[in-house]
Design a protein around this motif. Structure first.
Motif, short mmCIF file in Angstrom:
data_model
loop_
_atom_site.label_atom_id
_atom_site.label_comp_id
_atom_site.label_asym_id
_atom_site.label_seq_id
_atom_site.Cartn_x
_atom_site.Cartn_y
_atom_site.Cartn_z
N LEU A 20 141.59 -11.65 33.12
CA LEU A 20 142.58 -11.66 33.17
C LEU A 20 143.20 -12.39 32.03
O LEU A 20 142.83 -13.35 31.48
N HIS A 21 144.77 -11.77 31.80
CA HIS A 21 145.10 -12.18 30.27
C HIS A 21 145.96 -12.79 30.29
O HIS A 21 147.35 -12.27 31.37
N LEU A 22 146.08 -14.69 30.80
CA LEU A 22 147.26 -14.92 30.99
C LEU A 22 147.96 -14.66 30.09
O LEU A 22 149.82 -14.01 31.07
N GLU A 23 148.49 -14.09 28.79
CA GLU A 23 149.59 -13.62 28.62
C GLU A 23 149.99 -12.22 29.53
O GLU A 23 151.31 -11.51 29.49
N GLY A 24 149.15 -11.20 29.31
CA GLY A 24 149.15 -10.20 30.96
C GLY A 24 149.88 -10.68 32.39
O GLY A 24 149.99 -9.88 32.90
N THR A 25 150.04 -11.99 32.26
CA THR A 25 150.80 -12.29 34.09
C THR A 25 152.28 -12.35 33.52
O THR A 25 152.95 -13.57 34.75
N LYS A 31 160.10 -13.52 31.74
CA LYS A 31 160.06 -13.58 30.14
C LYS A 31 161.72 -13.07 29.91
O LYS A 31 162.12 -13.53 29.02
N LEU A 32 162.39 -12.81 30.67
CA LEU A 32 164.33 -13.10 29.95
C LEU A 32 164.16 -14.91 30.30
O LEU A 32 165.23 -14.84 29.84
N ALA A 33 163.95 -14.70 31.12
CA ALA A 33 164.09 -16.53 31.29
C ALA A 33 163.88 -17.28 29.91
O ALA A 33 164.94 -18.48 29.92
N LEU A 34 162.72 -17.06 29.73
CA LEU A 34 162.00 -17.90 28.10
C LEU A 34 162.90 -16.55 27.53
O LEU A 34 163.23 -17.65 26.19
N GLN A 51 161.62 -3.77 32.93
CA GLN A 51 160.43 -2.39 33.67
C GLN A 51 160.48 -1.28 33.45
O GLN A 51 159.24 -0.55 32.76
N ALA A 52 161.75 -0.74 33.03
CA ALA A 52 161.49 0.38 32.65
C ALA A 52 161.23 0.66 30.86
O ALA A 52 161.02 1.70 30.21
N SER A 53 161.01 -0.50 30.09
CA SER A 53 160.83 -1.21 28.70
C SER A 53 159.13 -0.14 28.83
O SER A 53 158.21 -0.29 27.72
N VAL A 274 128.75 -5.05 39.27
CA VAL A 274 130.66 -5.42 38.61
C VAL A 274 131.29 -5.78 39.68
O VAL A 274 131.07 -6.52 41.11
N THR A 275 132.50 -6.15 39.34
CA THR A 275 133.55 -7.20 39.51
C THR A 275 134.71 -7.05 39.63
O THR A 275 134.97 -5.10 39.24
N LEU A 276 136.08 -7.05 40.58
CA LEU A 276 137.56 -6.18 40.45
C LEU A 276 138.13 -7.26 40.26
O LEU A 276 138.28 -8.73 40.69
N ASN A 277 138.98 -6.85 39.46
CA ASN A 277 139.84 -8.03 38.39
C ASN A 277 141.50 -7.17 37.82
O ASN A 277 141.63 -6.09 38.71
N SER A 278 142.26 -8.06 37.41
CA SER A 278 143.36 -7.55 37.87
C SER A 278 144.13 -7.20 36.31
O SER A 278 145.08 -6.17 35.75
N ASP A 279 143.31 -7.63 35.21
CA ASP A 279 143.65 -7.65 34.01
C ASP A 279 144.78 -8.09 32.91
O ASP A 279 144.69 -8.81 32.94
N ASP A 280 145.98 -7.44 33.47
CA ASP A 280 147.70 -7.89 32.66
C ASP A 280 147.94 -7.56 33.87
O ASP A 280 148.96 -6.62 33.99
N PRO A 281 148.45 -7.97 35.50
CA PRO A 281 148.64 -7.72 36.87
C PRO A 281 150.59 -7.57 36.38
O PRO A 281 150.74 -6.61 37.14
N ALA A 282 151.10 -8.36 35.59
CA ALA A 282 152.84 -7.93 35.41
C ALA A 282 152.93 -6.89 34.62
O ALA A 282 154.09 -5.76 34.59
#
Ligand code: HPA
Ligand code: ZN
Length: 338
Positions: A20-25, A31-34, A51-53, A274-282
């Motif tokens: 899980l990459h924190l930057e990928g959350t 993003k817009l608020a910051l 989202q369209a980007s 093997v394990t399951l994970n989300s990587d960059d869930p956002a």
């Protein structure tokens, strides 16, 4: 395919998230608020526009969207708020142990101090622990930057060594094999840090990178790494050594032509951890419970197979044996109550 697994089961089953990459959350709303907070023009003004980007179909086109977005992360509170939002989602996804990647060079290269990054993230780790989520940080080197930069980054981070437990390797794998970072990994080990590295999917030379990561660089886990199915002797090696593979099916579905579920299930049935994970869930449409559910729905897995995947995640997590026994107890209690 049909499955008897429900969303409630996929969310409830106690699991570790190890890729899980924190930057990928970084969700579009944060993003817009910051961007607003810091007066940064990111080129989009609404969640729909953000989202369209998100147009990508392989690792490099994903990374081209991913890194520029990080400009909105400026002060310690931003890093804290990003990680705190993830830990809240993680709890809702049944995560009892989270080992989170972060990319200091993506921030130091644009003038953010490394202590701002580490202290912000760590404050959220501390708060997560206080409410019962076992959590730690893993510092990743950007493999498309130089070996010297990785070493410098590690040296700059060592004064904060009590705030992260290991090092990893991410970003663009092409022409950046793991051995490029042999010195940085060796120094990390001298300091008692754990070592893992991405071996992304279907990259040029994936199988050679996996081989070197395992036999020359002493990696303790493989992040992704499903191309290992191309070499039975390497599969035997990871089974023998109990080395974990941190797979990310929904992410795979975005950056390759499929979720690589066939490979994940084959490795699981052969006894690989093997394990399951989300990587960059956002960016990839779901958090870790969505990855469990998606695997069940696409490949017809049942509760028992998801339980194996969850057990694997706790078995290959970087906790001491008392903590592992406690976490496995949570899983056993959950399964007994089904
Ligand atoms: N691979 C390489 N770099 C990354 C990834 C990944 O899965 N996620 C974020 N940066
Ligand atoms: Zn990753």
């Amino acid at each position: 395919m049909t499955t008897t697994v429900t969303r409630e089961f996929a969310c409830g089953i106690p699991k570790a998230e190890l890729h899980l990459h924190l930057e990928g959350t970084l969700e579009p709303d944060l993003k817009l608020a910051l961007a607003n907070k810091h007066g940064i023009d990111i080129g989009q003004k609404t969640i729909e526009e953000v989202q369209a980007s998100y147009q990508f179909n392989d690792l490099s086109s994903f990374l081209a969207v991913y890194y520029p977005a990080m400009n909105v992360l400026q002060d310690e509170d931003d890093f804290h708020d990003l990680a705190a939002a993830y830990f809240e989602r993680a709890r809702q996804n049944g995560v009892v142990r989270a080992e989170c990647f972060f990319d200091p060079q993506a921030h130091t290269s644009r003038g953010v101090a490394i202590e701002t990054v580490i202290n912000g993230y760590y404050r959220a780790v501390d708060e997560a622990r206080a409410i019962g989520l076992s959590a730690d940080l893993i510092l990743c080197f950007l493999r498309d930057m130089s070996a010297e930069s990785a070493l410098e980054t590690l040296k700059a981070a060592l004064p904060y060594k009590d705030k992260f437990i290991g090092v990893g390797l991410d970003s663009d794998e092409r022409d950046n094999p793991p051995e490029k970072f042999a010195d940085a990994f060796a120094l990390a080990k001298e300091h008692g840090l754990r070592v893992t590295m991405h071996c992304d999917i279907d990259q040029v030379g994936s199988i050679d990178n996996i081989r070197r990561a395992l036999t020359e660089l002493g990696t303790e886990r493989l992040d992704h790494g499903t191309n290992i199915v191309e070499d039975d002797s390497l599969v035997e090696l990871v089974i023998d050594k109990g080395i974990g593979l941190t797979c990310c099916p929904m992410s795979n579905g975005f950056v390759t032509e499929d979720m690589k579920g066939t490979e994940i299930i084959d490795l699981m049935r052969r006894g690989a951890k093997v394990t399951l994970n989300s990587d960059d869930p956002a960016y990839f449409g779901g958090y870790v419970a969505d990855n469990y559910l998606s695997m069940a729905e696409h490949y017809g897995l049942g509760q028992e197979e998801l339980a194996t995947l969850a057990r694997n995640s706790l078995e290959v997590s970087w906790v001491d044996e008392d903590e592992r026994a406690r976490l496995l107890g949570l899983l056993d209690d959950f399964l007994a109550a089904q």
